[in-house]
Design an enzyme around this catalytic site. Structure first.
Site, mmCIF file in Angstrom:
data_model
loop_
_atom_site.group_PDB
_atom_site.id
_atom_site.type_symbol
_atom_site.label_atom_id
_atom_site.label_comp_id
_atom_site.label_asym_id
_atom_site.label_seq_id
_atom_site.Cartn_x
_atom_site.Cartn_y
_atom_site.Cartn_z
ATOM 1 N N LEU A 30 20.774 2.756 -21.120
ATOM 2 C CA LEU A 30 21.762 3.788 -20.799
ATOM 3 C C LEU A 30 22.878 3.903 -21.846
ATOM 4 O O LEU A 30 23.162 5.001 -22.330
ATOM 5 C CB LEU A 30 22.344 3.488 -19.407
ATOM 6 C CG LEU A 30 23.403 4.451 -18.889
ATOM 7 C CD1 LEU A 30 22.873 5.876 -18.818
ATOM 8 C CD2 LEU A 30 23.889 3.999 -17.513
ATOM 9 N N SER A 66 16.474 -12.953 -17.717
ATOM 10 C CA SER A 66 16.923 -11.596 -17.411
ATOM 11 C C SER A 66 16.937 -11.359 -15.906
ATOM 12 O O SER A 66 16.114 -11.919 -15.162
ATOM 13 C CB SER A 66 15.940 -10.630 -18.067
ATOM 14 O OG SER A 66 16.110 -9.328 -17.578
ATOM 15 N N LYS A 70 9.400 -13.200 -19.004
ATOM 16 C CA LYS A 70 10.639 -13.920 -18.657
ATOM 17 C C LYS A 70 10.368 -14.906 -17.520
ATOM 18 O O LYS A 70 10.836 -16.043 -17.536
ATOM 19 C CB LYS A 70 11.746 -12.931 -18.277
ATOM 20 C CG LYS A 70 12.242 -12.092 -19.438
ATOM 21 C CD LYS A 70 12.847 -12.950 -20.539
ATOM 22 C CE LYS A 70 13.220 -12.157 -21.765
ATOM 23 N NZ LYS A 70 13.502 -12.978 -22.954
ATOM 24 N N TYR A 79 6.799 -7.396 -19.883
ATOM 25 C CA TYR A 79 8.050 -7.978 -20.389
ATOM 26 C C TYR A 79 8.678 -8.885 -19.329
ATOM 27 O O TYR A 79 9.014 -10.039 -19.592
ATOM 28 C CB TYR A 79 9.039 -6.875 -20.795
ATOM 29 C CG TYR A 79 10.422 -7.418 -21.054
ATOM 30 C CD1 TYR A 79 10.710 -8.129 -22.211
ATOM 31 C CD2 TYR A 79 11.447 -7.280 -20.102
ATOM 32 C CE1 TYR A 79 11.978 -8.668 -22.429
ATOM 33 C CE2 TYR A 79 12.706 -7.814 -20.309
ATOM 34 C CZ TYR A 79 12.969 -8.504 -21.480
ATOM 35 O OH TYR A 79 14.210 -9.053 -21.685
HETATM 36 P P1 NAD Z 1 17.270 -7.938 -30.114
HETATM 37 O O1 NAD Z 1 15.945 -7.305 -30.318
HETATM 38 O O2 NAD Z 1 18.469 -7.266 -30.648
HETATM 39 O O3 NAD Z 1 17.243 -9.444 -30.662
HETATM 40 C C1 NAD Z 1 16.085 -10.222 -30.707
HETATM 41 C C2 NAD Z 1 15.967 -10.756 -32.120
HETATM 42 O O4 NAD Z 1 14.827 -11.604 -32.186
HETATM 43 C C3 NAD Z 1 15.786 -9.649 -33.174
HETATM 44 O O5 NAD Z 1 16.701 -9.860 -34.213
HETATM 45 C C4 NAD Z 1 14.331 -9.833 -33.630
HETATM 46 O O6 NAD Z 1 14.192 -9.479 -34.994
HETATM 47 C C5 NAD Z 1 14.113 -11.309 -33.380
HETATM 48 N N1 NAD Z 1 12.737 -11.709 -33.127
HETATM 49 C C6 NAD Z 1 11.837 -11.185 -32.260
HETATM 50 N N2 NAD Z 1 10.689 -11.882 -32.289
HETATM 51 C C7 NAD Z 1 10.857 -12.884 -33.184
HETATM 52 C C8 NAD Z 1 10.053 -13.938 -33.647
HETATM 53 N N3 NAD Z 1 8.807 -14.121 -33.218
HETATM 54 N N4 NAD Z 1 10.559 -14.791 -34.573
HETATM 55 C C9 NAD Z 1 11.817 -14.622 -35.047
HETATM 56 N N5 NAD Z 1 12.624 -13.648 -34.653
HETATM 57 C C10 NAD Z 1 12.155 -12.789 -33.717
HETATM 58 O O7 NAD Z 1 17.417 -8.183 -28.532
HETATM 59 P P2 NAD Z 1 18.673 -8.688 -27.701
HETATM 60 O O8 NAD Z 1 19.104 -7.561 -26.830
HETATM 61 O O9 NAD Z 1 19.658 -9.362 -28.561
HETATM 62 O O10 NAD Z 1 17.948 -9.731 -26.749
HETATM 63 C C11 NAD Z 1 17.964 -11.132 -27.009
HETATM 64 C C12 NAD Z 1 17.236 -11.838 -25.905
HETATM 65 O O11 NAD Z 1 17.861 -11.540 -24.658
HETATM 66 C C13 NAD Z 1 15.766 -11.437 -25.747
HETATM 67 O O12 NAD Z 1 15.035 -12.582 -25.385
HETATM 68 C C14 NAD Z 1 15.805 -10.452 -24.604
HETATM 69 O O13 NAD Z 1 14.585 -10.394 -23.928
HETATM 70 C C15 NAD Z 1 16.889 -11.063 -23.732
HETATM 71 N N6 NAD Z 1 17.525 -10.111 -22.832
HETATM 72 C C16 NAD Z 1 18.045 -8.957 -23.325
HETATM 73 C C17 NAD Z 1 18.641 -8.039 -22.458
HETATM 74 C C18 NAD Z 1 19.163 -6.721 -22.963
HETATM 75 O O14 NAD Z 1 19.300 -5.782 -22.179
HETATM 76 N N7 NAD Z 1 19.522 -6.589 -24.250
HETATM 77 C C19 NAD Z 1 18.726 -8.328 -21.089
HETATM 78 C C20 NAD Z 1 18.188 -9.541 -20.610
HETATM 79 C C21 NAD Z 1 17.592 -10.430 -21.499
HETATM 80 C C1 WQD Z 2 20.398 1.365 -16.490
HETATM 81 C C2 WQD Z 2 20.521 2.504 -15.493
HETATM 82 C C3 WQD Z 2 18.576 3.914 -15.331
HETATM 83 C C4 WQD Z 2 18.813 5.538 -19.369
HETATM 84 C C5 WQD Z 2 16.730 -2.854 -18.620
HETATM 85 C C6 WQD Z 2 15.539 -3.762 -18.479
HETATM 86 C C7 WQD Z 2 15.978 -5.124 -18.043
HETATM 87 C C8 WQD Z 2 17.056 -5.680 -18.967
HETATM 88 C C9 WQD Z 2 18.178 -4.700 -19.173
HETATM 89 C C10 WQD Z 2 16.030 -7.042 -20.630
HETATM 90 C C11 WQD Z 2 19.257 2.737 -14.663
HETATM 91 C C12 WQD Z 2 19.771 4.684 -15.863
HETATM 92 C C13 WQD Z 2 19.053 4.833 -18.213
HETATM 93 C C14 WQD Z 2 18.981 6.954 -19.363
HETATM 94 C C15 WQD Z 2 19.669 6.829 -17.059
HETATM 95 N N1 WQD Z 2 16.541 -5.948 -20.270
HETATM 96 N N2 WQD Z 2 19.481 5.458 -17.084
HETATM 97 N N3 WQD Z 2 19.416 7.529 -18.210
HETATM 98 O O1 WQD Z 2 16.589 -0.493 -16.576
HETATM 99 O O2 WQD Z 2 18.644 -1.608 -15.579
HETATM 100 O O3 WQD Z 2 17.368 -2.742 -17.357
HETATM 101 O O4 WQD Z 2 17.643 -3.427 -19.558
HETATM 102 O O5 WQD Z 2 15.778 -8.010 -19.990
HETATM 103 O O6 WQD Z 2 14.846 -5.924 -18.044
HETATM 104 O O7 WQD Z 2 14.655 -3.191 -17.528
HETATM 105 O O8 WQD Z 2 18.713 -0.790 -17.947
HETATM 106 O O9 WQD Z 2 20.045 0.611 -19.451
HETATM 107 O O10 WQD Z 2 17.600 1.167 -19.105
HETATM 108 O O11 WQD Z 2 19.192 1.553 -17.249
HETATM 109 O O12 WQD Z 2 20.053 7.409 -16.042
HETATM 110 O O13 WQD Z 2 18.751 7.654 -20.353
HETATM 111 O O14 WQD Z 2 20.719 3.723 -16.220
HETATM 112 O O15 WQD Z 2 17.853 4.712 -14.439
HETATM 113 O O16 WQD Z 2 19.676 3.094 -13.384
HETATM 114 P P1 WQD Z 2 17.768 -1.353 -16.742
HETATM 115 P P2 WQD Z 2 18.865 0.646 -18.544
#
Ligand code: NAD
Ligand code: WQD
Length: 339
Positions: free
Chosen positions: A202, A126, A155, A151
């Site tokens: 967001l 991430s 990562k 969190y």
């Molecule tokens: P999500 O929660 O929709 O998907 C994660 C999935 O993993 C879920 O279906 C959950 O049920 C499953 N899961 C969790 N723990 C488990 C375990 N121990 N065994 C089996 N299944 C398990 O999340 P996502 O948004 O699809 O994110 C996927 C990956 O990407 C995560 O590692 C997350 O940290 C990373 N990531 C997400 C974002 C984001 O903003 N969505 C950004 C950067 C990184």
């Molecule tokens: C985006 C922008 C908020 C909600 C997060 C995790 C990051 C990654 C992605 C997993 C920011 C603004 C938000 C609201 C707002 N996840 N905002 N009103 O914080 O950039 O990243 O998700 O790895 O680790 O921290 O994403 O969508 O929460 O926010 O104004 O109700 O929107 O301040 O500027 P963020 P976000």
């Protein structure tokens, strides 16, 4: 064996979109998920989009015996490890839950890959690992800042674990993809993000506000040092992001990786402000959103966006979807969920 991929967390948001793109590219996918943050409807969506039902195993990646059975019973050379918890605020309140799940699940997978001689692993990292970067856009060489949440720490730790495991095991190759802000949904509106409770992110907050589930979007801060005062992020369409996984798997399967452990930024390379995103959503969907300016949210960085040169050059990948199309897809998905 090379055309088979184990996708952990494949019922989740990014995992389900990636499974679709893998199937479309000719891969056979085995999904493992414990459904802790998803449900079977995403698997049904995948089947409707692709015409193929991926093999689904309900299991916890931290459960080594259950996962050993998966490795014993299925031949695959590549694993994409999505399974993790991802709520930043919850991780501050319950750090052990995050360290246990996010670290133990990954170590378990890596140990089993070593035990069974499986080669390629792709890890969901991430942009959070960059924290409040001094120079923008961030490249893969930008120094990581100390994590600001458990969190984020999982990562950083998981990246380091992967690096060390690859260094110790000649048979293993790893890629960490650092996702920026994934948004949107499949254009079919058959799969998308399913946040539980009040969304933190967001775009789900925007779509739920438009749907009348939330009264008003709070824009967290209009006094940042940015052109319009709101924060800047790099919003990447989830289908573009899913495609990046396919090309990264192909790179490992074909032996095209330059080093056995590689990191790639996966974003658009374009900073977008919160106000721009809100206006874009209104324009794309021809509606008015109820919003107000609220105080800054603790822990938010002012700006972060990606330099994607490495992914462009080495993976031959770039983000293609237009922001307004992505925001249209997000709204179509919200309407589909509420039907
Ligand atoms: P999500 O929660 O929709 O998907 C994660 C999935 O993993 C879920 O279906 C959950 O049920 C499953 N899961 C969790 N723990 C488990 C375990 N121990 N065994 C089996 N299944 C398990 O999340 P996502 O948004 O699809 O994110 C996927 C990956 O990407 C995560 O590692 C997350 O940290 C990373 N990531 C997400 C974002 C984001 O903003 N969505 C950004 C950067 C990184
Ligand atoms: C985006 C922008 C908020 C909600 C997060 C995790 C990051 C990654 C992605 C997993 C920011 C603004 C938000 C609201 C707002 N996840 N905002 N009103 O914080 O950039 O990243 O998700 O790895 O680790 O921290 O994403 O969508 O929460 O926010 O104004 O109700 O929107 O301040 O500027 P963020 P976000």
């Amino acid at each position: 064996m090379n055309n088979r991929v184990l996708v952990t967390g494949g019922a989740g948001y990014i995992g389900s979109h990636t499974t679709v793109e893998l199937i479309n590219a000719g891969y056979e996918v085995i999904v493992v998920d414990n459904l802790s943050n998803s449900d079977r409807s995403s698997l049904e969506g995948i089947r409707k989009i692709t015409g193929v039902e991926p093999k689904f195993i309900e299991a916890d990646c931290c459960d080594k015996e259950a996962m050993r059975k998966v490795f014993q019973e299925h031949e695959f050379n590549s694993v994409i490890h999505f399974a993790a918890y991802k709520a930043v605020g919850e991780s501050v309140a319950e750090p052990a839950k995050y360290y246990r799940n996010n670290i133990l699940s990954f170590v378990t997978i890596l140990e089993l890959m070593t035990e069974f001689g499986r080669k390629n692993v792709l890890f969901s990292s991430s942009a959070t690992v960059y924290g409040d970067a001094d120079v923008l856009p961030v490249t893969e060489h930008t120094p990581r800042k100390p994590a600001t949440s458990p969190y984020g720490n999982t990562k950083q730790m998981a990246e380091d674990i992967l690096r060390d495991m690859v260094a110790a095991n000649q048979n293993l190759a790893g890629i960490a993809l650092r996702y920026f802000n994934p948004i949107g949904a499949h254009p079919s509106a058959l799969i998308g993000e399913l946040p539980r409770g009040v969304p933190n992110n967001l775009v789900p907050y925007i779509t739920q506000t438009a749907a009348g589930i939330r009264e008003c979007l709070s824009i967290f801060g209009d006094d940042y040092d940015t052109p319009d005062g709101s924060c800047l992020r790099d919003y990447i369409d989830v289908v573009d992001l899913a495609r990046a996984h396919v090309v990264a798997v192909e790179r490992m399967v074909s032996g095209g990786s330059k080093q056995r452990y590689e990191i790639f930024n996966i974003g658009t390379g374009r900073p977008v402000s919160v106000f721009e995103l809100v206006r874009g959503f209104e324009q794309a969907n021809d509606l008015k959103l109820n919003y107000k300016v609220a105080p800054r949210r603790a822990g938010d960085v002012t700006a972060v966006w990606a330099d994607t040169t490495l992914a462009n050059q080495e993976l031959g990948w770039r983000a293609e979807r237009e922001l307004l199309d992505t925001l249209r897809a997000a709204w179509e998905w919200e309407k589909h969920v509420r039907q």
